[in-house]
Structures are given as C-alpha cells and as structure tokens.
Motif scaffolding. Structure first.
Motif, PDB file in Angstrom:
ATOM      1  N   ARG A  83       6.766   0.422  10.961  1.00 47.09           N
ATOM      2  CA  ARG A  83       8.086   0.838  10.499  1.00 47.09           C
ATOM      3  C   ARG A  83       8.052   1.498   9.124  1.00 47.09           C
ATOM      4  N   ARG A  84       7.179   1.038   8.216  1.00 48.81           N
ATOM      5  CA  ARG A  84       7.144   1.623   6.877  1.00 48.81           C
ATOM      6  C   ARG A  84       5.774   1.416   6.235  1.00 48.81           C
ATOM      7  N   VAL A  85       5.253   2.492   5.644  1.00 46.07           N
ATOM      8  CA  VAL A  85       3.985   2.433   4.917  1.00 46.07           C
ATOM      9  C   VAL A  85       4.104   3.332   3.689  1.00 46.07           C
ATOM     10  N   GLY A  86       3.265   3.093   2.698  1.00 47.17           N
ATOM     11  CA  GLY A  86       3.269   3.912   1.489  1.00 47.17           C
ATOM     12  C   GLY A  86       1.990   3.736   0.712  1.00 47.17           C
ATOM     13  N   CYS A  87       1.783   4.615  -0.255  1.00 47.40           N
ATOM     14  CA  CYS A  87       0.597   4.549  -1.103  1.00 47.40           C
ATOM     15  C   CYS A  87       0.933   5.173  -2.454  1.00 47.40           C
ATOM     16  N   ARG A  88       0.340   4.611  -3.523  1.00 51.90           N
ATOM     17  CA  ARG A  88       0.585   5.137  -4.866  1.00 51.90           C
ATOM     18  C   ARG A  88      -0.733   5.324  -5.605  1.00 51.90           C
ATOM     19  N   TRP A  89      -0.692   6.305  -6.502  1.00 51.59           N
ATOM     20  CA  TRP A  89      -1.841   6.603  -7.360  1.00 51.59           C
ATOM     21  C   TRP A  89      -1.352   6.671  -8.806  1.00 51.59           C
ATOM     22  N   LYS A  90      -2.197   6.274  -9.726  1.00 53.45           N
ATOM     23  CA  LYS A  90      -1.878   6.360 -11.150  1.00 53.45           C
ATOM     24  C   LYS A  90      -3.150   6.714 -11.911  1.00 53.45           C
ATOM     25  N   VAL A  91      -3.059   7.764 -12.696  1.00 51.12           N
ATOM     26  CA  VAL A  91      -4.210   8.204 -13.489  1.00 51.12           C
ATOM     27  C   VAL A  91      -3.731   8.563 -14.881  1.00 51.12           C
ATOM     28  N   GLY A  92      -4.387   7.994 -15.882  1.00 53.28           N
ATOM     29  CA  GLY A  92      -4.083   8.312 -17.265  1.00 53.28           C
ATOM     30  C   GLY A  92      -5.217   9.102 -17.892  1.00 53.28           C
ATOM     31  N   SER A  93      -4.857  10.053 -18.742  1.00 47.59           N
ATOM     32  CA  SER A  93      -5.854  10.857 -19.452  1.00 47.59           C
ATOM     33  C   SER A  93      -5.394  11.011 -20.896  1.00 47.59           C
ATOM     34  N   ALA A  94      -6.157  11.755 -21.670  1.00 46.79           N
ATOM     35  CA  ALA A  94      -5.799  11.950 -23.076  1.00 46.79           C
ATOM     36  C   ALA A  94      -4.521  12.757 -23.223  1.00 46.79           C
ATOM     37  N   ASP A  95      -4.207  13.583 -22.231  1.00 48.95           N
ATOM     38  CA  ASP A  95      -3.041  14.464 -22.330  1.00 48.95           C
ATOM     39  C   ASP A  95      -1.769  13.872 -21.726  1.00 48.95           C
ATOM     40  N   ALA A  96      -1.907  13.125 -20.613  1.00 53.60           N
ATOM     41  CA  ALA A  96      -0.711  12.623 -19.933  1.00 53.60           C
ATOM     42  C   ALA A  96      -1.088  11.537 -18.933  1.00 53.60           C
ATOM     43  N   THR A  97      -0.069  10.837 -18.472  1.00 58.77           N
ATOM     44  CA  THR A  97      -0.216   9.856 -17.394  1.00 58.77           C
ATOM     45  C   THR A  97       0.576  10.360 -16.194  1.00 58.77           C
ATOM     46  N   HIS A  98      -0.070  10.355 -15.028  1.00 57.79           N
ATOM     47  CA  HIS A  98       0.555  10.858 -13.810  1.00 57.79           C
ATOM     48  C   HIS A  98       0.647   9.742 -12.769  1.00 57.79           C
ATOM     49  N   HIS A  99       1.760   9.752 -12.044  1.00 56.80           N
ATOM     50  CA  HIS A  99       1.962   8.842 -10.923  1.00 56.80           C
ATOM     51  C   HIS A  99       2.262   9.676  -9.680  1.00 56.80           C
ATOM     52  N   LEU A 100       1.787   9.210  -8.555  1.00 56.44           N
ATOM     53  CA  LEU A 100       2.093   9.850  -7.273  1.00 56.44           C
ATOM     54  C   LEU A 100       2.377   8.758  -6.251  1.00 56.44           C
ATOM     55  N   LEU A 101       3.455   8.933  -5.513  1.00 51.24           N
ATOM     56  CA  LEU A 101       3.834   7.982  -4.465  1.00 51.24           C
ATOM     57  C   LEU A 101       4.192   8.743  -3.205  1.00 51.24           C
ATOM     58  N   VAL A 102       3.658   8.306  -2.063  1.00 48.37           N
ATOM     59  CA  VAL A 102       4.074   8.825  -0.757  1.00 48.37           C
ATOM     60  C   VAL A 102       4.580   7.638   0.060  1.00 48.37           C
ATOM     61  N   ASP A 103       5.698   7.849   0.743  1.00 53.55           N
ATOM     62  CA  ASP A 103       6.326   6.779   1.495  1.00 53.55           C
ATOM     63  C   ASP A 103       6.779   7.315   2.850  1.00 53.55           C
ATOM     64  N   PHE A 104       6.464   6.572   3.917  1.00 52.79           N
ATOM     65  CA  PHE A 104       6.839   6.955   5.275  1.00 52.79           C
ATOM     66  C   PHE A 104       7.700   5.849   5.875  1.00 52.79           C
ATOM     67  N   GLU A 105       8.867   6.213   6.375  1.00 51.01           N
ATOM     68  CA  GLU A 105       9.753   5.244   7.012  1.00 51.01           C
ATOM     69  C   GLU A 105      10.114   5.720   8.407  1.00 51.01           C
ATOM     70  N   ARG A 106       9.728   4.935   9.407  1.00 57.76           N
ATOM     71  CA  ARG A 106      10.088   5.249  10.796  1.00 57.76           C
ATOM     72  C   ARG A 106      11.370   4.495  11.134  1.00 57.76           C
ATOM     73  N   VAL A 107      12.391   5.253  11.488  1.00 57.45           N
ATOM     74  CA  VAL A 107      13.711   4.671  11.705  1.00 57.45           C
ATOM     75  C   VAL A 107      13.911   4.401  13.190  1.00 57.45           C
ATOM     76  N   VAL A 108      14.385   3.201  13.495  1.00 59.50           N
ATOM     77  CA  VAL A 108      14.669   2.799  14.872  1.00 59.50           C
ATOM     78  C   VAL A 108      16.120   2.362  14.957  1.00 59.50           C
ATOM     79  N   SER A 109      16.844   2.901  15.927  1.00 57.59           N
ATOM     80  CA  SER A 109      18.232   2.513  16.138  1.00 57.59           C
ATOM     81  C   SER A 109      18.288   1.422  17.200  1.00 57.59           C
ATOM     82  N   TYR A 110      18.996   0.350  16.871  1.00 52.62           N
ATOM     83  CA  TYR A 110      19.161  -0.736  17.824  1.00 52.62           C
ATOM     84  C   TYR A 110      20.497  -0.651  18.559  1.00 52.62           C
TER      85      TYR A 110
END
Length: 324
Positions: free
Chosen positions: A98-125
């Motif tokens: 029904r739902r999965v996701g993943c995140r990444w985080k990387v810091g460097s001297a110039d900046a900190t970056h975050h990335l998130l992907v999220d998948f939601e499978r919707v089911v109607s009852y």
C-alpha cells in the motif's frame, strides 16, 4: 345421438374461450421481468486500479540521479558510508503493498541536501467508487494542502471579473463585491489562490515534508513561523523570489495529473532553505518527490530552476517505472 351432436360444438366453443382468456395474463408479467433485469445491470462494481503492487522505493533512483541531486555523495571518503548513502533509508511502513518510501541525506561543505520519494497505492473499499477515483481524491487533497490552484479554479477565476462587474452596477453591490474579493484572499481554502498568492501557503508543504523526513531538517521549517512568510518580500529585496514561470503550478505532461510546489523558507534562526515538491498520479498510485537544499552560508539562496529541473526529471523517470 342427434342431441349429443348439437351440444358438442357448444362445449368446444366454451373451451376455446377459456383458453384464449388464459393466454392474456402472462403479458402483464413481462414488465416485472424487465425490472429485474434493470436491477441486475445497476449493481455492476467499479473497476479496480491498474496497479496491485509497488516498486522497491530505494531502488527506483539510480546513481546518476543521486549524483546530480545530492552533490558530495560521491566524495564520501569511507567506502561503507558512501555505499550506505547511495542505498538510502526506507521509510517506516506497515504494508509495502500500500505504501513505500525512501529518503537520502547528504551534507557537504557547501550545502545539505535531502531527497524523499514516496509511493502510495490507493484502494477503494466502496464498490461504487473505483480505485482511480479514490486516488484522484487523495491527489486533489495534496494539491489543496500545497496551496496550488487546481486548473479548473484558475479558469473560473479568469472568468469571474465579468459577472462581478455586472453586479457592481446595482446599489451597494460594488462595496460588497470588493469585500468579498478581500475575504477570498484571506480564506483558508488554498484552492482559490492564484499562483503568486500560493507562495505563503506553500509553507504547509514544507512542514509536511519535514515531518515525513524526520531527519533533523525540521528545525529550519519550524522557524518558518518567525521568518518571512512571503519569500518575495522583506529584507531579501526580492532575491529569494521564485522566477517568473517557475511558480507553484499544475503540470500537464506528467502521469495522469501532476503539480509542482516551490517553497523558500527564510527563518531568523537558520539559513535560506528551499523545498521543491513534485506530486503526480498514475491510475491508482500517487507518487511524491520532495527535494530540499539548505546552503551552508545564510546569504546564499538555492537555485529554483536547477532544483525544479532535477525534481521533474526524477519524477519523469519514476513514471517510466510504471509504464515500463
């Protein structure tokens, strides 16, 4: 013998009349049979969604995309830590169908970056509501929460001035109309906002994203309440404004429907912090890409176009995961 021959035709005629009367009754039952057929046709169930499973989230983003979106990830010295950074961290879920996701985080001297992907499978009852229709409701909720106007709202707003002008010719109607316009600008319903007015409301998306990340970036978002509510105003002198054509908007070339949100947070206790979010729906699956950058120097502003291009390119690759 002759009397029997006289009465026999009369008895036969009576029998024929009785049989003819009986043949007319079934015709009145035909209407009942037709109604039962209509009832059976009206109970057809809604169609299920196209997708029954979800991809493995941490495997949907290839290394070339991570290199582009997370500067410094390839420069991590320790091989084990570098490999772990590429793998990402799966989000907590109780049902991977029904739902999965993943995140990444990387810091460097110039900046900190975050990335998130999220998948939601919707089911109607609800047997009368399809999975796709229910997924569209989930998508539209995200659209409103981000403060991005729906395409239908944008069209209706462009047509509103004409009827309002005609009403303004009546007595006292003009002041009431102007008050209504003013109240619309402050209404909590973000779906009525224009592209420019959606910027302050976009902070909702940033806060929601920080809650999803849970990796310490929330401190910058928490300062949004005390920082500049509108990135186009204040001491920035317009330096943090989203360039024309890059404002939060709906996208017509991604999945079945999609939108992009761009929020720049300027807080007194932290540096400038930009979050670009792309959400799209394909059939009964809603996908979210959230890309965040916080420069190490408080005077620097993350580049809106570069971040949007990276987020959109990743979203297009994720669409291929379903179409392939």
């Amino acid at each position: 013998m002759q009397r029997r021959k006289v009465y026999a035709p009369g008895a036969a005629a009576l029998l024929v009349a009785l049989l003819a009367g009986c043949t007319g009754d079934p015709g009145s039952d035909d209407g009942g049979d037709g109604k039962s057929g209509d009832t059976a046709g009206a109970t057809a169930a809604a169609e299920p969604g196209r997708y029954r499973t979800l991809p493995e989230a941490c495997g949907t983003v290839d290394r070339s995309a991570l290199d582009a979106m997370l500067p410094g990830i390839a420069d991590v010295e320790d091989p084990g830590q570098r490999e772990k950074a590429y793998e990402g961290a799966a989000t907590v879920t109780y049902d991977t169908d029904r739902r999965v996701g993943c995140r990444w985080k990387v810091g460097s001297a110039d900046a900190t970056h975050h990335l998130l992907v999220d998948f939601e499978r919707v089911v109607s009852y609800d047997g009368a509501v399809s999975d796709d229709a229910r997924a569209q409701e989930v998508y539209r909720t995200k659209l409103r929460e981000a403060g991005v106007p729906e395409p239908s709202d944008a069209e209706s707003e462009s047509e509103e001035p004409e009827p309002e002008g005609s009403e303004g010719s009546e007595k006292s109607q003009g002041p009431e109309t102007s008050k209504e316009k003013g109240s619309e600008g402050s209404e909590p319903n973000p779906g009525k906002s224009s592209g420019a007015a959606a910027k302050p409301q976009g902070g909702k998306a940033a806060k929601a994203g920080a809650a999803g990340r849970g990796d310490g970036a929330g401190s910058a978002d928490d300062g949004d309440a005390t920082g500049s509510a509108d990135p186009t105003e204040g001491a920035d002198g317009g330096a943090g404004a989203t360039p024309a054509g890059l404002e939060p908007r709906s996208l017509d070339d991604l999945g079945d429907e999609a939108f992009l949100d761009d929020v720049l947070t300027t807080a007194a206790s932290a540096g400038r912090h930009r979050t670009v979010t792309v959400v799209f729906r394909t059939s009964n699956v809603v996908v979210t890409v959230e890309y965040d950058e916080q420069p190490a120097r408080r005077t620097e502003v993350p580049d809106s176009k570069e971040m949007q291009d990276n987020a959109r390119e990743l979203a297009e690759n994720l669409v291929d995961e379903f179409d392939g």
